[in-house]
Motif scaffolding. Sequence first.
Motif, PDB file in Angstrom:
ATOM      1  N   LYS A  19      17.201   4.654  17.511  1.00  0.00           N
ATOM      2  CA  LYS A  19      16.544   4.749  16.212  1.00  0.00           C
ATOM      3  C   LYS A  19      15.848   3.438  15.873  1.00  0.00           C
ATOM      4  CE  LYS A  19      19.976   7.906  14.223  1.00  0.00           C
ATOM      5  NZ  LYS A  19      20.944   8.076  13.115  1.00  0.00           N
ATOM      6  N   VAL A  20      16.572   2.334  16.030  1.00  0.00           N
ATOM      7  CA  VAL A  20      16.026   1.023  15.687  1.00  0.00           C
ATOM      8  C   VAL A  20      14.804   0.707  16.542  1.00  0.00           C
ATOM      9  CG1 VAL A  20      16.468  -1.463  15.715  1.00  0.00           C
ATOM     10  CG2 VAL A  20      18.188   0.098  14.799  1.00  0.00           C
ATOM     11  N   LEU A  21      14.880   1.005  17.841  1.00  0.00           N
ATOM     12  CA  LEU A  21      13.753   0.739  18.717  1.00  0.00           C
ATOM     13  C   LEU A  21      12.538   1.548  18.285  1.00  0.00           C
ATOM     14  CD1 LEU A  21      12.504  -0.586  21.150  1.00  0.00           C
ATOM     15  CD2 LEU A  21      13.507   1.204  22.603  1.00  0.00           C
ATOM     16  N   GLY A  22      12.765   2.811  17.938  1.00  0.00           N
ATOM     17  CA  GLY A  22      11.665   3.649  17.477  1.00  0.00           C
ATOM     18  C   GLY A  22      11.022   3.095  16.219  1.00  0.00           C
ATOM     19  N   LEU A  23      11.846   2.640  15.275  1.00  0.00           N
ATOM     20  CA  LEU A  23      11.325   2.073  14.030  1.00  0.00           C
ATOM     21  C   LEU A  23      10.604   0.754  14.279  1.00  0.00           C
ATOM     22  CD1 LEU A  23      14.376   2.870  11.749  1.00  0.00           C
ATOM     23  CD2 LEU A  23      12.109   3.915  11.601  1.00  0.00           C
ATOM     24  N   GLU A  24      11.131  -0.041  15.197  1.00  0.00           N
ATOM     25  CA  GLU A  24      10.494  -1.318  15.522  1.00  0.00           C
ATOM     26  C   GLU A  24       9.101  -1.109  16.093  1.00  0.00           C
ATOM     27  OE1 GLU A  24      13.244  -3.375  18.096  1.00  0.00           O
ATOM     28  OE2 GLU A  24      13.768  -4.756  16.480  1.00  0.00           O
TER      29      GLU A  24
ATOM     30  N   ARG B  61       7.529  -9.776   8.387  1.00  0.00           N
ATOM     31  CA  ARG B  61       7.410 -11.221   8.631  1.00  0.00           C
ATOM     32  C   ARG B  61       6.468 -11.531   9.786  1.00  0.00           C
ATOM     33  NH1 ARG B  61      13.825 -12.477   7.631  1.00  0.00           N
ATOM     34  NH2 ARG B  61      13.612 -13.173   5.461  1.00  0.00           N
ATOM     35  N   GLU B  62       6.363 -10.596  10.733  1.00  0.00           N
ATOM     36  CA  GLU B  62       5.427 -10.797  11.836  1.00  0.00           C
ATOM     37  C   GLU B  62       3.986 -10.675  11.367  1.00  0.00           C
ATOM     38  OE1 GLU B  62       6.692  -7.832  14.568  1.00  0.00           O
ATOM     39  OE2 GLU B  62       8.339  -9.034  15.398  1.00  0.00           O
ATOM     40  N   LYS B  63       3.779  -9.885  10.304  1.00  0.00           N
ATOM     41  CA  LYS B  63       2.419  -9.643   9.817  1.00  0.00           C
ATOM     42  C   LYS B  63       2.032 -10.574   8.676  1.00  0.00           C
ATOM     43  CE  LYS B  63       2.698  -4.754  11.036  1.00  0.00           C
ATOM     44  NZ  LYS B  63       2.721  -3.348  10.533  1.00  0.00           N
ATOM     45  N   ILE B  64       3.020 -10.999   7.888  1.00  0.00           N
ATOM     46  CA  ILE B  64       2.739 -11.820   6.718  1.00  0.00           C
ATOM     47  C   ILE B  64       3.559 -13.111   6.805  1.00  0.00           C
ATOM     48  CG2 ILE B  64       2.863 -11.949   4.201  1.00  0.00           C
ATOM     49  CD1 ILE B  64       2.573  -8.953   4.103  1.00  0.00           C
ATOM     50  N   LYS B  65       2.902 -14.196   7.066  1.00  0.00           N
ATOM     51  CA  LYS B  65       3.591 -15.480   7.205  1.00  0.00           C
ATOM     52  C   LYS B  65       3.915 -16.063   5.819  1.00  0.00           C
ATOM     53  CE  LYS B  65       2.984 -14.995  11.581  1.00  0.00           C
ATOM     54  NZ  LYS B  65       4.110 -14.501  12.407  1.00  0.00           N
TER      55      LYS B  65
END
Length: 233
Positions: free
Chosen positions: A90-95, A209-213
């Motif tokens: 589930k987590v991998l799919g959401l990631e 956080r990866e998209k908005i620093k």
Amino acid sequence: MVEKTKILIVDDDENIAELISLYLTKECYDTKMVHSGEDAINVFDLYNPDLILLDLMLPGIDGYQVCREIRTSSSVPIIMLSAKGEVFDKVLGLELGADDYLIKPFDTKELVARVKAVLRRFQNQGQDTKPKANQKYVSYPGLEINLVNYSVIVDGSHVDMPPKEMELLYFLAASPNQVFTREQLLDQIWGYDYIGDTRTVDVHIKRLREKIKDHKEWKLGTVWGIGYKFEVS
């Protein structure tokens, strides 16, 4: 004539795909079925679906790879379907960018309900509507979040993100410096009946956080052992 909402069904089990198509067609959706990951990628641009139902266990290119490929160019809603019930899956799919996750075997009524819910969250995206005082809009230096047209602008540039990420960011930013537990965020953004766990929140915060620093005047803050907050100087 109103154009029907288009749903791409990707499942190597033709019987399951046809059953899903039958129920969605009854709800007046337009459906297209493909039975491999390669076909899903090839037909995506031609069919231009409004939502994808994506099985994970596909021959050749699996559902994870299909999701990853589509997310490089589109934020179209994706609901993953899988017989796998492990949290890791589930987590991998959401990631990778999925908006929801259904475990097989599932009730067709629940599937239809999930489809409608995801489409509702996504339906305002792309509207060119300016925010009003009573509408869902917050801004900070270098950041604008508008849930009226589902847009996020950082330093003058649009940032693409799925509805759930945007709703989570808006919810936190609308209550600056207030700490929310993972359970509170799960209830507020995904709903009390969401079948998932609090790691879903962690995954979405990581993607944000990866998209908005971090900005010098605001950031997504972690309160260890408790949850998260939108921290404003």
